[in-house]
Design an enzyme around this catalytic site. Sequence first.
Site, PDB file in Angstrom:
ATOM      1  CE1 TYR A 141      -4.971   4.956  -1.663  1.00 43.36           C
ATOM      2  CE2 TYR A 141      -6.111   7.061  -1.699  1.00 43.36           C
ATOM      3  CZ  TYR A 141      -5.578   6.003  -0.992  1.00 43.36           C
ATOM      4  OH  TYR A 141      -5.659   5.980   0.376  1.00 43.36           O
ATOM      5  CE1 TYR A 165      -4.499   1.073   0.995  1.00 43.60           C
ATOM      6  CE2 TYR A 165      -3.197   2.983   1.564  1.00 43.60           C
ATOM      7  CZ  TYR A 165      -4.419   2.416   1.292  1.00 43.60           C
ATOM      8  OH  TYR A 165      -5.561   3.182   1.330  1.00 43.60           O
TER       9      TYR A 165
END
Lengths: 143, 402
Positions: free
Chosen positions: B355, B304
């Site tokens: 994203y 991430y």
Amino acid sequence: MDKQKDIMIPEPLLMPVIEVEHSLFWESLSKNELRIQKCSNCTALRYPPNPMCSQCQSFDHTWELMSGMGEIFSYVVTHQPTHSAFRGRTPLATVVVELNEGPRLVTNILNISPSKIKIGMKVQIVFQKMNDEITLPFFELID
Amino acid sequence: MLIIKWQCSECLFALFNINDYDASMVDQSKVAIAGIGETEYSRASGRSELVLTLEAIVAALKDAGIDPHEVDGLMRWSVDTSSEAIVAENLGIKNLNWFGDISQAGNVGAALVASACAAIRSNLAEIIVIYRGVNGRSGRRYGSGAVTGRRGQGLSAFSEPFGLLTPQHGLAMMTQRRMYETGITSRHFGMVSVTERFHANRNPRATFFGRSLTIEDHQESRFVVEPFRLFDCCLETDGGGAIILTSLDRAKSLRQPPAVVRAAAQHAYASSRDYTDTAAKFIAPRLWSQAKIAPSDISVAQIYDHFSPFVIFALEDYGFVARGEGGDFVESGQMSWDGGILPVNTSGGHLSEAYMQGMNQLLEGVRQVRGTSTAQVLDVDFSFVDTGIGTGAVVLEPDNYG
């Protein structure tokens, strides 16, 4: 207020909302005292305020008077006003100060250019009254 | 010449005191990801978050070969705006046996997978869809604090008045401290961004497909929240994604090769107030003992990367490399698909693909198991996905279970 003197003092980007469980913290700041929760059972300090001690799960606590002395633990400098509150306020340094007693506070440092801030600088508290209810804990460098 | 050393299993297990954890307690009945689906990624989708969600779910069900009426479980990020009820209504689900959302922010992808696995193993549901549909650029923008800001309420009374207002602020604070403690530099962060852009240039779905990035571009880019430069920050994206989980037994009979969930672990984000370490130091022992492998067994990783330094922090805090060595690992090309020891964010990640708060990285983790990535790693044994600040991770593997 002395305009000249205040020129480097950041107004808060927004005002804190006082909650019942935190009221003693804000009341002591209004008396120019920084008080941090201390567990009555195991004496651990905790900040920000929480109902329970994470070390021993006691709810009992006192509000311990801090020296107001500490050093810069980390910092960031906002350059791009990503949030509307930053408009006209950048570059703005936001700092974590580690008090000599241990707890770490998010704050701003007065009277210093953001580019001069460094981890490890020694600082002391400055109480800045915002209104009758709220005094905020800012810090300044110790010469 | 820099020599990168992997931590050996022995040091790693000692580091995490891994023998304290009894892996035999973990239920060994296997769950697999049987389908994946996504929409295009854009800056302006021109449709609602619900429509993006439904398109992605239908694509994932088609990929798996499952009729929408068979779905009996729905799970989502709590920041997702499409409720399980409205999704069920549109899909025509008659028996919604398992549903729920997990709170925090973007960082709950692994927690959702872990929860879905638990439900399937307990026979509470048979086919669970995890979905994410968001207009993250044309709608509410994460970077502005519109999703996560608390306006001085609760504990944010002690941080927001001083300028910790958006997600990047607290994370930049941790980054600055770690630069001080471990000597990693902005140039190291830049090499994360440059490597991910290289991967995105192989991926036609990526937002930055066809647009190169050099270390000079990164170093000359403006500060957003120092120490984060523009090219340290993730994209803001409109799009949808979905994954389908079911038992391995069921997955074997479906259209795609199963991506078996070998391990899934989660942790909440509260410990971040130390401003020193990610939550990975808490979950790593559980994750590796559950998976019964060491970090050096991982073939490919998705991490991430809302901000590029967090790739380095994850490499260090999960135990892939020692604390302080992540920067050199990245700078020496070890996270690159082209010759690296551990290719990371092979679709371009949050920095250069899209994203989607971890969803697109779960999808890429599955593609690496299937062998269908645009930056495919050969002979993947174990595919690792961190879904945010060390608060959750999944280990996937091909079906070697007969």
